[in-house]
Design an enzyme around this catalytic site. Structure first.
Site, PDB file in Angstrom:
ATOM      1  N   HIS A   1      40.741 -38.963 -14.841  1.00  0.00           N
ATOM      2  CA  HIS A   1      39.562 -39.329 -15.616  1.00  0.00           C
ATOM      3  C   HIS A   1      39.859 -39.556 -17.092  1.00  0.00           C
ATOM      4  O   HIS A   1      38.995 -39.956 -17.844  1.00  0.00           O
ATOM      5  CB  HIS A   1      38.475 -38.252 -15.484  1.00  0.00           C
ATOM      6  CG  HIS A   1      38.810 -36.977 -16.216  1.00  0.00           C
ATOM      7  ND1 HIS A   1      39.723 -36.082 -15.737  1.00  0.00           N
ATOM      8  CD2 HIS A   1      38.377 -36.483 -17.399  1.00  0.00           C
ATOM      9  CE1 HIS A   1      39.822 -35.066 -16.585  1.00  0.00           C
ATOM     10  NE2 HIS A   1      39.015 -35.283 -17.612  1.00  0.00           N
TER      11      HIS A   1
HETATM   12  C1  UD1 Z   1      34.928 -34.453 -21.030  1.00  0.00           C
HETATM   13  C2  UD1 Z   1      35.959 -33.785 -21.952  1.00  0.00           C
HETATM   14  C3  UD1 Z   1      37.286 -33.664 -21.210  1.00  0.00           C
HETATM   15  C4  UD1 Z   1      37.112 -32.966 -19.874  1.00  0.00           C
HETATM   16  C5  UD1 Z   1      36.045 -33.713 -19.077  1.00  0.00           C
HETATM   17  C6  UD1 Z   1      35.801 -33.074 -17.742  1.00  0.00           C
HETATM   18  C7  UD1 Z   1      35.692 -34.267 -24.332  1.00  0.00           C
HETATM   19  C8  UD1 Z   1      36.295 -34.965 -25.476  1.00  0.00           C
HETATM   20  N1  UD1 Z   1      36.202 -34.576 -23.144  1.00  0.00           N
HETATM   21  O1  UD1 Z   1      35.397 -35.776 -20.765  1.00  0.00           O
HETATM   22  O2  UD1 Z   1      38.168 -32.895 -22.003  1.00  0.00           O
HETATM   23  O3  UD1 Z   1      38.340 -32.996 -19.184  1.00  0.00           O
HETATM   24  O4  UD1 Z   1      34.828 -33.712 -19.836  1.00  0.00           O
HETATM   25  O5  UD1 Z   1      34.916 -33.825 -16.989  1.00  0.00           O
HETATM   26  O6  UD1 Z   1      34.808 -33.465 -24.527  1.00  0.00           O
HETATM   27  N2  UD1 Z   1      29.088 -39.293 -17.609  1.00  0.00           N
HETATM   28  C9  UD1 Z   1      28.143 -39.378 -16.616  1.00  0.00           C
HETATM   29  N3  UD1 Z   1      27.493 -38.228 -16.262  1.00  0.00           N
HETATM   30  C10 UD1 Z   1      27.713 -37.029 -16.852  1.00  0.00           C
HETATM   31  C11 UD1 Z   1      28.679 -36.964 -17.874  1.00  0.00           C
HETATM   32  C12 UD1 Z   1      29.352 -38.094 -18.233  1.00  0.00           C
HETATM   33  O7  UD1 Z   1      27.907 -40.429 -16.050  1.00  0.00           O
HETATM   34  O8  UD1 Z   1      27.076 -36.035 -16.472  1.00  0.00           O
HETATM   35  C13 UD1 Z   1      29.851 -40.515 -17.964  1.00  0.00           C
HETATM   36  C14 UD1 Z   1      29.250 -41.255 -19.122  1.00  0.00           C
HETATM   37  O9  UD1 Z   1      29.400 -42.610 -18.892  1.00  0.00           O
HETATM   38  C15 UD1 Z   1      30.117 -40.855 -20.286  1.00  0.00           C
HETATM   39  C16 UD1 Z   1      31.470 -40.657 -19.619  1.00  0.00           C
HETATM   40  O10 UD1 Z   1      31.171 -40.145 -18.324  1.00  0.00           O
HETATM   41  O11 UD1 Z   1      30.129 -41.816 -21.293  1.00  0.00           O
HETATM   42  C17 UD1 Z   1      32.361 -39.697 -20.335  1.00  0.00           C
HETATM   43  O12 UD1 Z   1      31.674 -38.427 -20.552  1.00  0.00           O
HETATM   44  P1  UD1 Z   1      32.087 -37.503 -21.812  1.00  0.00           P
HETATM   45  O13 UD1 Z   1      31.293 -36.262 -21.817  1.00  0.00           O
HETATM   46  O14 UD1 Z   1      32.076 -38.334 -23.066  1.00  0.00           O
HETATM   47  O15 UD1 Z   1      33.607 -37.174 -21.571  1.00  0.00           O
HETATM   48  P2  UD1 Z   1      34.416 -36.887 -20.226  1.00  0.00           P
HETATM   49  O16 UD1 Z   1      35.265 -38.086 -19.946  1.00  0.00           O
HETATM   50  O17 UD1 Z   1      33.546 -36.359 -19.142  1.00  0.00           O
END
Ligand code: UD1
Length: 359
Positions: free
Chosen positions: A201
């Site tokens: 991811h």
């Molecule tokens: C975050 C953490 C990462 C961790 C990961 C575990 C940071 C910088 N990164 O990354 O260290 O390994 O979580 O999952 O904090 N999204 C959804 N639904 C959700 C959450 C996210 O669809 O419930 C999608 C959205 O499009 C979002 C993308 O995932 O833009 C990324 O989510 P984000 O919280 O920015 O970071 P992660 O990649 O999940």
């Protein structure tokens, strides 16, 4: 004594759960749980609270997704009045996600002590947002709870006072130890006996579509050659990226794309996997504890003890290396591993003891 815990993203939940439970055993400790809402989908958040037997958060800040600046700023803005109103004696933050760093910044400006659970980990790769979160959170924390000796050494090298550092072990393993017996009955049905479990991811692996295509095609070929299925639960970010790819490899029999898995089923999937291919931090630790070979598709790790004492191999962005290592493992080659000190199911109890003695 009022302790406020901040969680926001999936990997925070299994770290906070045992600490909440351990502190609940002390008279005179009042606890508040704040969810920033960084992760908000039911299968990235709610299901974890249920399976980990966690209390419902007292407040969900509902920050949602956004660029790093926007998400971090939103957490800071919404969390500040919570701390001002509730005036905790200590705020505990977990891991290395944006919620961790944002909460630490708020508390340090308001002169509220911060405890960082999983302090001291360093990949020395500042292109990873998590490394920035770790560096800042540790500099601002008053109590630093480390999982392994490398954590202590990193902190001392950065000038942190040794009196603030407490090596307690790994809280994620506390949750694993408690829930593994329950997890064994949660393996998703209809999966083949022998499989490679894949989780990817990180932006470095999934935002570069040509690289992502190469990895998935390579895994499908490997699966066919070695008669292994490829089971791949998809993080929302990875699912979005995959929608831009037309890969024949994914439609073959060997590939099983799943939704993000709840904690118990993912643990069961890891436990029964022939090998795990990942870019996650926590999975490197869990596979090491379970004794399942792990190939980490990154150039570095902030968890070097999983390589020196656990089952982890760093294979970088190298499809040739991936093939060689999976073939070796399939042929029965295993590197020697040992139990990692203090990864024993009691880390949260040690944290609770330090916290209650200190306050
Ligand atoms: C975050 C953490 C990462 C961790 C990961 C575990 C940071 C910088 N990164 O990354 O260290 O390994 O979580 O999952 O904090 N999204 C959804 N639904 C959700 C959450 C996210 O669809 O419930 C999608 C959205 O499009 C979002 C993308 O995932 O833009 C990324 O989510 P984000 O919280 O920015 O970071 P992660 O990649 O999940």
């Amino acid at each position: 004594m009022h302790i406020l815990h901040v969680v926001g993203a999936r990997p925070n939940f299994m770290k906070a759960a045992p600490v909440l439970a351990a502190l609940a055993g002390y008279n005179g400790v009042r606890q508040t749980l704040i969810h920033t809402g960084q992760h908000y989908d039911a299968n990235m958040s709610d299901i974890f609270f249920e399976q980990l037997d966690m209390p419902v958060p007292d407040l969900d800040l509902g920050v949602g997704s956004g660029s790093h600046a926007r998400q971090t700023a939103e957490i800071i803005t919404r969390f500040e009045p919570v701390v001002t109103d509730r005036r905790p004696d200590l705020v505990l933050v977990y891991g290395d996600v944006n919620s961790t760093m944002a909460a630490a910044i708020v508390c340090s400006k308001l002169l509220v002590p911060v405890g960082h659970v999983e302090a001291g980990l360093r990949s020395r790769d500042r292109s990873m947002p998590e490394e920035i979160n770790r560096l800042i959170t540790d500099q601002l924390s008053d109590l630093l709870f480390t999982p392994s000796p490398d954590g202590d050494q990193n902190l001392l090298r950065e000038g942190i006072d040794h009196a603030k550092i407490h090596r307690v072990g790994n809280v994620m393993i506390d949750t694993l130890v408690r829930l593994l017996p329950r997890a064994l009955s949660h393996r998703p049905v209809g999966l083949p006996e022998r499989y490679v479990l894949v989780t990817l991811h990180r932006p470095s692996n999934v935002d570069d579509l040509s690289w992502l295509g190469l990895v998935l095609t390579g895994l499908a070929e490997l699966g066919r050659e070695l008669d292994l299925a490829v089971v791949f639960p998809l993080h929302p970010r990875t699912r979005q990226r995959l929608s831009g790819l037309d890969l024949p490899a994914l439609s073959g029999n060997h590939f099983r794309l799943l939704d993000p898995q709840p904690y118990l089923s993912f643990l069961a999937l890891q436990q029964a996997a022939a090998v795990v291919v990942t870019d996650s931090g926590g999975v490197q630790e869990e596979t090491s504890y379970l004794g399942v070979p792990c190939l980490t598709m990154r150039e570095n790790t902030e968890r070097p003890i999983t390589v020196s004492m656990g089952t982890n191999h760093l294979i970088g962005r190298d499809i040739g290396r991936l093939r060689t290592e999976v073939s070796r493992i399939r042929a029965g080659e295993r590197k020697p591993t040992g139990p990692i000190p203090l990864w024993d199911g009691h880390a949260a109890e040690r944290i609770a003891r330090v916290v209650t003695e200190r306050l």
